[in-house]
Design an enzyme around this catalytic site. Sequence first.
Site, PDB file in Angstrom:
ATOM      1  N   ASN A 152       8.203   0.226  10.714  1.00  0.00           N
ATOM      2  CA  ASN A 152       7.257   1.048   9.942  1.00  0.00           C
ATOM      3  C   ASN A 152       6.071   1.462  10.827  1.00  0.00           C
ATOM      4  O   ASN A 152       4.951   0.960  10.684  1.00  0.00           O
ATOM      5  CB  ASN A 152       6.794   0.298   8.692  1.00  0.00           C
ATOM      6  CG  ASN A 152       6.109   1.224   7.693  1.00  0.00           C
ATOM      7  OD1 ASN A 152       5.671   2.320   8.052  1.00  0.00           O
ATOM      8  ND2 ASN A 152       6.003   0.793   6.445  1.00  0.00           N
ATOM      9  N   GLU A 161       2.619  -8.601   5.839  1.00  0.00           N
ATOM     10  CA  GLU A 161       3.907  -8.533   6.534  1.00  0.00           C
ATOM     11  C   GLU A 161       4.341  -7.085   6.494  1.00  0.00           C
ATOM     12  O   GLU A 161       4.159  -6.420   5.473  1.00  0.00           O
ATOM     13  CB  GLU A 161       4.967  -9.352   5.787  1.00  0.00           C
ATOM     14  CG  GLU A 161       4.773 -10.847   5.881  1.00  0.00           C
ATOM     15  CD  GLU A 161       5.699 -11.585   4.931  1.00  0.00           C
ATOM     16  OE1 GLU A 161       5.541 -12.801   4.830  1.00  0.00           O
ATOM     17  OE2 GLU A 161       6.557 -10.935   4.295  1.00  0.00           O
ATOM     18  N   TYR A 215      -2.638  -0.303  10.345  1.00  0.00           N
ATOM     19  CA  TYR A 215      -3.182  -1.664  10.358  1.00  0.00           C
ATOM     20  C   TYR A 215      -3.901  -1.957  11.679  1.00  0.00           C
ATOM     21  O   TYR A 215      -4.986  -2.542  11.688  1.00  0.00           O
ATOM     22  CB  TYR A 215      -2.062  -2.685  10.129  1.00  0.00           C
ATOM     23  CG  TYR A 215      -1.289  -2.498   8.837  1.00  0.00           C
ATOM     24  CD1 TYR A 215      -1.916  -2.037   7.686  1.00  0.00           C
ATOM     25  CD2 TYR A 215       0.069  -2.788   8.753  1.00  0.00           C
ATOM     26  CE1 TYR A 215      -1.210  -1.855   6.507  1.00  0.00           C
ATOM     27  CE2 TYR A 215       0.785  -2.614   7.569  1.00  0.00           C
ATOM     28  CZ  TYR A 215       0.130  -2.136   6.459  1.00  0.00           C
ATOM     29  OH  TYR A 215       0.824  -1.962   5.291  1.00  0.00           O
ATOM     30  N   ILE A 274       0.876  -1.176   0.000  1.00  0.00           N
ATOM     31  CA  ILE A 274       0.000   0.000   0.000  1.00  0.00           C
ATOM     32  C   ILE A 274       0.909   1.220   0.000  1.00  0.00           C
ATOM     33  O   ILE A 274       1.907   1.260   0.735  1.00  0.00           O
ATOM     34  CB  ILE A 274      -0.985   0.008   1.189  1.00  0.00           C
ATOM     35  CG1 ILE A 274      -1.886   1.268   1.135  1.00  0.00           C
ATOM     36  CG2 ILE A 274      -0.295  -0.131   2.528  1.00  0.00           C
ATOM     37  CD1 ILE A 274      -3.088   1.222   2.076  1.00  0.00           C
ATOM     38  N   ALA A 275       0.587   2.177  -0.842  1.00  0.00           N
ATOM     39  CA  ALA A 275       1.428   3.368  -0.975  1.00  0.00           C
ATOM     40  C   ALA A 275       0.545   4.585  -1.203  1.00  0.00           C
ATOM     41  O   ALA A 275      -0.403   4.535  -1.989  1.00  0.00           O
ATOM     42  CB  ALA A 275       2.390   3.212  -2.150  1.00  0.00           C
TER      43      ALA A 275
HETATM   44  C1  LIG Z   1       1.624   3.633   5.330  1.00  0.00           C
HETATM   45  C2  LIG Z   1       0.854   4.632   4.444  1.00  0.00           C
HETATM   46  C3  LIG Z   1       0.166   3.867   3.306  1.00  0.00           C
HETATM   47  C4  LIG Z   1      -0.216   5.309   5.336  1.00  0.00           C
HETATM   48  O1  LIG Z   1      -0.971   6.196   4.513  1.00  0.00           O
HETATM   49  P1  LIG Z   1      -1.449   7.631   5.067  1.00  0.00           P
HETATM   50  O2  LIG Z   1      -2.442   8.159   4.103  1.00  0.00           O
HETATM   51  O3  LIG Z   1      -0.254   8.458   5.362  1.00  0.00           O
HETATM   52  O4  LIG Z   1      -2.114   7.203   6.448  1.00  0.00           O
HETATM   53  P2  LIG Z   1      -3.319   7.931   7.200  1.00  0.00           P
HETATM   54  O5  LIG Z   1      -3.239   9.386   6.999  1.00  0.00           O
HETATM   55  O6  LIG Z   1      -4.577   7.228   6.821  1.00  0.00           O
HETATM   56  O7  LIG Z   1      -2.899   7.609   8.693  1.00  0.00           O
HETATM   57  C5  LIG Z   1      -2.907   6.320   9.231  1.00  0.00           C
HETATM   58  C6  LIG Z   1      -2.307   6.373  10.601  1.00  0.00           C
HETATM   59  O8  LIG Z   1      -0.929   6.675  10.514  1.00  0.00           O
HETATM   60  C7  LIG Z   1      -0.645   7.879  11.251  1.00  0.00           C
HETATM   61  N1  LIG Z   1       0.328   8.644  10.491  1.00  0.00           N
HETATM   62  C8  LIG Z   1       0.184   9.173   9.275  1.00  0.00           C
HETATM   63  N2  LIG Z   1       1.331   9.795   8.901  1.00  0.00           N
HETATM   64  C9  LIG Z   1       2.205   9.646   9.929  1.00  0.00           C
HETATM   65  C10 LIG Z   1       3.565  10.037  10.150  1.00  0.00           C
HETATM   66  N3  LIG Z   1       4.266  10.746   9.233  1.00  0.00           N
HETATM   67  N4  LIG Z   1       4.170   9.685  11.317  1.00  0.00           N
HETATM   68  C11 LIG Z   1       3.479   8.992  12.247  1.00  0.00           C
HETATM   69  N5  LIG Z   1       2.201   8.579  12.070  1.00  0.00           N
HETATM   70  C12 LIG Z   1       1.570   8.908  10.944  1.00  0.00           C
HETATM   71  C13 LIG Z   1      -1.914   8.607  11.370  1.00  0.00           C
HETATM   72  O9  LIG Z   1      -1.888   9.423  12.522  1.00  0.00           O
HETATM   73  C14 LIG Z   1      -2.891   7.490  11.473  1.00  0.00           C
HETATM   74  O10 LIG Z   1      -2.890   7.008  12.772  1.00  0.00           O
HETATM   75  P3  LIG Z   1      -4.092   7.415  13.723  1.00  0.00           P
HETATM   76  O11 LIG Z   1      -5.328   6.969  13.038  1.00  0.00           O
HETATM   77  O12 LIG Z   1      -3.783   6.653  14.949  1.00  0.00           O
HETATM   78  O13 LIG Z   1      -3.994   8.897  13.847  1.00  0.00           O
HETATM   79  C15 LIG Z   1       1.784   5.733   3.884  1.00  0.00           C
HETATM   80  O14 LIG Z   1       2.443   6.365   4.940  1.00  0.00           O
HETATM   81  C16 LIG Z   1       2.816   5.225   2.872  1.00  0.00           C
HETATM   82  O15 LIG Z   1       2.566   5.145   1.679  1.00  0.00           O
HETATM   83  N6  LIG Z   1       4.013   4.879   3.377  1.00  0.00           N
HETATM   84  C17 LIG Z   1       5.125   4.426   2.492  1.00  0.00           C
HETATM   85  C18 LIG Z   1       4.865   3.041   1.955  1.00  0.00           C
HETATM   86  C19 LIG Z   1       4.669   2.023   3.073  1.00  0.00           C
HETATM   87  O16 LIG Z   1       5.414   1.981   4.043  1.00  0.00           O
HETATM   88  N7  LIG Z   1       3.625   1.169   2.914  1.00  0.00           N
HETATM   89  C20 LIG Z   1       3.298   0.169   3.925  1.00  0.00           C
HETATM   90  C21 LIG Z   1       4.044  -1.106   3.730  1.00  0.00           C
HETATM   91  S1  LIG Z   1       3.525  -1.960   2.244  1.00  0.00           S
END
Ligand SMILES: CC(C)(COP(=O)(O)OP(=O)(O)OC[C@H]1O[C@@H](n2cnc3c(N)ncnc32)[C@H](O)[C@@H]1OP(=O)(O)O)[C@@H](O)C(=O)NCCC(=O)NCCS
Length: 148
Positions: free
Chosen positions: A108, A103, A115, A69-70
């Site tokens: 992270n 996984e 999750y 997921i990204a």
């Molecule tokens: C993981 C990922 C998909 C989350 O997407 P996102 O749109 O940023 O997430 P959301 O805004 O929906 O937030 C989800 C949770 O993460 C938290 N969060 C978002 N950005 C954050 C940051 N920079 N630091 C800490 N927590 C963070 C939010 O607070 C939320 O938690 P909460 O509901 O307890 O407040 C995104 O950060 C990403 O693409 N990361 C890089 C790729 C990756 O690591 N993918 C996962 C492994 S496959």
Amino acid sequence: MSEIIEPLSQAVLPGLQRLQKLCFTETWSEKVWLSQLSSSRTRIWGPGDPMLGYALFSTVLDEAELLQIAIDPAAQGQGLGAELLCWAMQALAAEGIVRLMLEVRASNDTAIRLYQRLGFELDGVRKNYYAAGDGREDALLMSVVISP
Ligand SMILES: CC(C)(COP(=O)(O)OP(=O)(O)OC[C@H]1O[C@@H](n2cnc3c(N)ncnc32)[C@H](O)[C@@H]1OP(=O)(O)O)[C@@H](O)C(=O)NCCC(=O)NCCS
């Protein structure tokens, strides 16, 4: 944030490659992408216009695995990741999937928080599973039971 989430196809491959490069240290070749996108077991959804993210799953019978997921770094932290994963879990449940697994790197924190918020629980740890700089890091194995 509320975007239109839809099935993604090979037509948006350049956008998928761009996001993967922005979000992960390791990227897939075009051949791997095309093989994923052409498989009947693959599901991939995201906000495609503009291309702000994707969630990619592999399905087997009534189980699925979240492969990636990204969310575009410029759009992270605004709820889009949670919205996309929640949407995808409902779509998977609607087609009869009852268990979703994944996984994730133990470091992270953002992904793990996402999750956990959506109901995933820890099933186990694969020690030293991922390369991390000069060393290794654990993989957390998580899953959730889903229903329509
Ligand atoms: C993981 C990922 C998909 C989350 O997407 P996102 O749109 O940023 O997430 P959301 O805004 O929906 O937030 C989800 C949770 O993460 C938290 N969060 C978002 N950005 C954050 C940051 N920079 N630091 C800490 N927590 C963070 C939010 O607070 C939320 O938690 P909460 O509901 O307890 O407040 C995104 O950060 C990403 O693409 N990361 C890089 C790729 C990756 O690591 N993918 C996962 C492994 S496959």
